[in-house]
Structures are given as C-alpha cells and as structure tokens.
Design a protein around this motif. Structure first.
Motif, PDB file in Angstrom:
ATOM      1  N   PHE A  25      21.416 -87.206  54.329  1.00 36.09           N
ATOM      2  CA  PHE A  25      20.010 -87.586  54.456  1.00 36.09           C
ATOM      3  C   PHE A  25      19.532 -88.344  53.227  1.00 36.09           C
ATOM      4  N   GLU A  26      19.912 -87.880  52.036  1.00 38.60           N
ATOM      5  CA  GLU A  26      19.503 -88.558  50.807  1.00 38.60           C
ATOM      6  C   GLU A  26      20.059 -89.975  50.735  1.00 38.60           C
ATOM      7  N   THR A  27      21.260 -90.157  51.226  1.00 41.71           N
ATOM      8  CA  THR A  27      21.915 -91.459  51.147  1.00 41.71           C
ATOM      9  C   THR A  27      21.451 -92.428  52.229  1.00 41.71           C
ATOM     10  N   TYR A  28      21.262 -91.937  53.466  1.00 45.15           N
ATOM     11  CA  TYR A  28      21.105 -92.848  54.599  1.00 45.15           C
ATOM     12  C   TYR A  28      19.768 -92.806  55.340  1.00 45.15           C
ATOM     13  N   ILE A  29      18.978 -91.755  55.196  1.00 43.71           N
ATOM     14  CA  ILE A  29      17.795 -91.601  56.044  1.00 43.71           C
ATOM     15  C   ILE A  29      16.516 -91.921  55.271  1.00 43.71           C
ATOM     16  N   ALA A  30      15.719 -92.833  55.817  1.00 45.51           N
ATOM     17  CA  ALA A  30      14.459 -93.239  55.190  1.00 45.51           C
ATOM     18  C   ALA A  30      13.446 -92.098  55.204  1.00 45.51           C
ATOM     19  N   THR A  31      12.540 -92.126  54.242  1.00 46.02           N
ATOM     20  CA  THR A  31      11.521 -91.078  54.161  1.00 46.02           C
ATOM     21  C   THR A  31      10.576 -91.108  55.358  1.00 46.02           C
ATOM     22  N   HIS A  32      10.387 -92.268  55.964  1.00 52.24           N
ATOM     23  CA  HIS A  32       9.478 -92.404  57.118  1.00 52.24           C
ATOM     24  C   HIS A  32      10.237 -92.347  58.459  1.00 52.24           C
ATOM     25  N   PHE A  33      11.445 -91.802  58.420  1.00 49.34           N
ATOM     26  CA  PHE A  33      12.308 -91.642  59.587  1.00 49.34           C
ATOM     27  C   PHE A  33      11.601 -90.882  60.717  1.00 49.34           C
ATOM     28  N   ILE A  34      11.860 -91.282  61.953  1.00 44.78           N
ATOM     29  CA  ILE A  34      11.341 -90.582  63.138  1.00 44.78           C
ATOM     30  C   ILE A  34      12.526 -90.256  64.035  1.00 44.78           C
ATOM     31  N   HIS A  35      12.610 -89.001  64.450  1.00 42.78           N
ATOM     32  CA  HIS A  35      13.666 -88.547  65.351  1.00 42.78           C
ATOM     33  C   HIS A  35      13.041 -88.253  66.703  1.00 42.78           C
ATOM     34  N   HIS A  36      13.606 -88.816  67.758  1.00 38.24           N
ATOM     35  CA  HIS A  36      13.072 -88.613  69.104  1.00 38.24           C
ATOM     36  C   HIS A  36      13.914 -87.567  69.820  1.00 38.24           C
ATOM     37  N   ASN A  37      13.362 -86.362  69.946  1.00 40.50           N
ATOM     38  CA  ASN A  37      14.050 -85.255  70.603  1.00 40.50           C
ATOM     39  C   ASN A  37      12.977 -84.362  71.211  1.00 40.50           C
ATOM     40  N   PRO A  38      13.057 -84.096  72.510  1.00 37.68           N
ATOM     41  CA  PRO A  38      12.012 -83.289  73.149  1.00 37.68           C
ATOM     42  C   PRO A  38      12.022 -81.826  72.741  1.00 37.68           C
ATOM     43  N   TYR A  39      13.050 -81.375  72.014  1.00 39.24           N
ATOM     44  CA  TYR A  39      13.185 -79.961  71.696  1.00 39.24           C
ATOM     45  C   TYR A  39      12.577 -79.545  70.364  1.00 39.24           C
ATOM     46  N   PHE A  40      12.250 -80.481  69.496  1.00 38.62           N
ATOM     47  CA  PHE A  40      11.577 -80.117  68.248  1.00 38.62           C
ATOM     48  C   PHE A  40      10.865 -81.317  67.642  1.00 38.62           C
ATOM     49  N   GLU A  41      10.048 -81.031  66.649  1.00 38.10           N
ATOM     50  CA  GLU A  41       9.259 -82.049  65.963  1.00 38.10           C
ATOM     51  C   GLU A  41      10.146 -83.197  65.494  1.00 38.10           C
ATOM     52  N   GLY A  42       9.628 -84.401  65.493  1.00 43.56           N
ATOM     53  CA  GLY A  42      10.413 -85.587  65.197  1.00 43.56           C
ATOM     54  C   GLY A  42      10.462 -86.031  63.758  1.00 43.56           C
ATOM     55  N   SER A  43      10.082 -85.176  62.820  1.00 44.11           N
ATOM     56  CA  SER A  43      10.065 -85.591  61.421  1.00 44.11           C
ATOM     57  C   SER A  43      11.451 -85.523  60.781  1.00 44.11           C
ATOM     58  N   ARG A  44      11.591 -86.210  59.674  1.00 42.03           N
ATOM     59  CA  ARG A  44      12.824 -86.199  58.888  1.00 42.03           C
ATOM     60  C   ARG A  44      13.157 -84.771  58.466  1.00 42.03           C
ATOM     61  N   GLU A  45      12.152 -84.065  57.953  1.00 44.45           N
ATOM     62  CA  GLU A  45      12.354 -82.693  57.478  1.00 44.45           C
ATOM     63  C   GLU A  45      12.796 -81.755  58.605  1.00 44.45           C
ATOM     64  N   LEU A  47      14.477 -82.491  61.379  1.00 42.09           N
ATOM     65  CA  LEU A  47      15.873 -82.741  61.736  1.00 42.09           C
ATOM     66  C   LEU A  47      16.813 -82.266  60.633  1.00 42.09           C
ATOM     67  N   LEU A  48      16.469 -82.517  59.393  1.00 42.74           N
ATOM     68  CA  LEU A  48      17.281 -82.051  58.269  1.00 42.74           C
ATOM     69  C   LEU A  48      17.464 -80.534  58.351  1.00 42.74           C
ATOM     70  N   ASN A  49      16.369 -79.804  58.532  1.00 40.68           N
ATOM     71  CA  ASN A  49      16.441 -78.341  58.624  1.00 40.68           C
ATOM     72  C   ASN A  49      17.271 -77.889  59.822  1.00 40.68           C
ATOM     73  N   ALA A  50      17.070 -78.530  60.967  1.00 44.38           N
ATOM     74  CA  ALA A  50      17.809 -78.159  62.176  1.00 44.38           C
ATOM     75  C   ALA A  50      19.309 -78.395  61.991  1.00 44.38           C
ATOM     76  N   MET A  51      19.675 -79.509  61.367  1.00 44.24           N
ATOM     77  CA  MET A  51      21.093 -79.803  61.157  1.00 44.24           C
ATOM     78  C   MET A  51      21.718 -78.841  60.150  1.00 44.24           C
ATOM     79  N   GLN A  52      20.969 -78.467  59.123  1.00 44.14           N
ATOM     80  CA  GLN A  52      21.474 -77.495  58.158  1.00 44.14           C
ATOM     81  C   GLN A  52      21.672 -76.129  58.817  1.00 44.14           C
ATOM     82  N   GLU A  53      20.696 -75.697  59.613  1.00 37.86           N
ATOM     83  CA  GLU A  53      20.798 -74.418  60.324  1.00 37.86           C
ATOM     84  C   GLU A  53      21.967 -74.431  61.313  1.00 37.86           C
ATOM     85  N   ALA A  54      22.136 -75.534  62.026  1.00 38.23           N
ATOM     86  CA  ALA A  54      23.236 -75.635  62.985  1.00 38.23           C
ATOM     87  C   ALA A  54      24.582 -75.549  62.270  1.00 38.23           C
ATOM     88  N   HIS A  55      24.676 -76.171  61.115  1.00 38.71           N
ATOM     89  CA  HIS A  55      25.939 -76.116  60.371  1.00 38.71           C
ATOM     90  C   HIS A  55      26.243 -74.683  59.912  1.00 38.71           C
TER      91      HIS A  55
END
Length: 97
Positions: A25-45, A47-55
């Motif tokens: 995320f630090e290397t590739y994802i912009a601070t104003h990133f938007i994630h489109h997913n109907p299952y959770f909020e679309g913010s950068r934070e 998605l970052l949290n969801a991916m960390q929890e999934a890992h």
C-alpha cells in the motif's frame, strides 16, 4: 518514458497477496484511492485493514497471476489464489491516474 502499469498491478498483487500488505500500500496505492466492493467501505484504510486481517486469519499459500491485460490506464488481472482450504480465481480491475 511509459509507465509499466501491468508491472505495478502485478507487483502490488504479489506483495499484498503474500502478506506484505502495508508495504504494498505504501509503495503503490494513492492516498485518495477508492475501492469498489459492495461488502465494505471503499476507502484505502478499509481495504488495507481487510487485507491485513485476511492475511492473519487465512493467509494465501500461493498466488499466480494467470493473465494481465491493459487498455489505456486500466489493467485487469486474472489470478489463481491457493488458501489452506480452497483454490479461487480472482479478477482485479485497476485504474491508474
């Protein structure tokens, strides 16, 4: 010089998908990133949290990018992901600015 958008998408998926989520995320994802997913909020934070929890709860055992396509500033990847109890196919669509 032309930016290698497919390379950026591949690198992000490999790093984030194999547990280096914060680094990716630090290397590739912009601070104003938007994630489109109907299952959770679309913010950068979110998605970052969801991916960390999934890992932590169900880490990927392997991740292989099967196909990668680019059209202008859009990159689409088709990935085979292996987890302990399942194999899944995942499609990601990236739009770059």
């Amino acid at each position: 010089m032309k930016t290698d958008l497919k390379g950026i998408a591949r690198n992000f998926l490999m790093e984030a998908g194999m547990g280096k989520v914060e680094q990716a995320f630090e290397t590739y994802i912009a601070t104003h990133f938007i994630h489109h997913n109907p299952y959770f909020e679309g913010s950068r934070e979110a998605l970052l949290n969801a991916m960390q929890e999934a890992h932590l709860s169900q880490p990927n055992q392997s991740l292989q990018i099967k196909q990668c396509f680019q059209d202008g500033n859009t990159v689409i990847t088709h990935t085979h992901v292996v987890k302990e109890d399942m194999d899944i196919a995942v499609v990601h669509i990236f739009r770059f600015e």
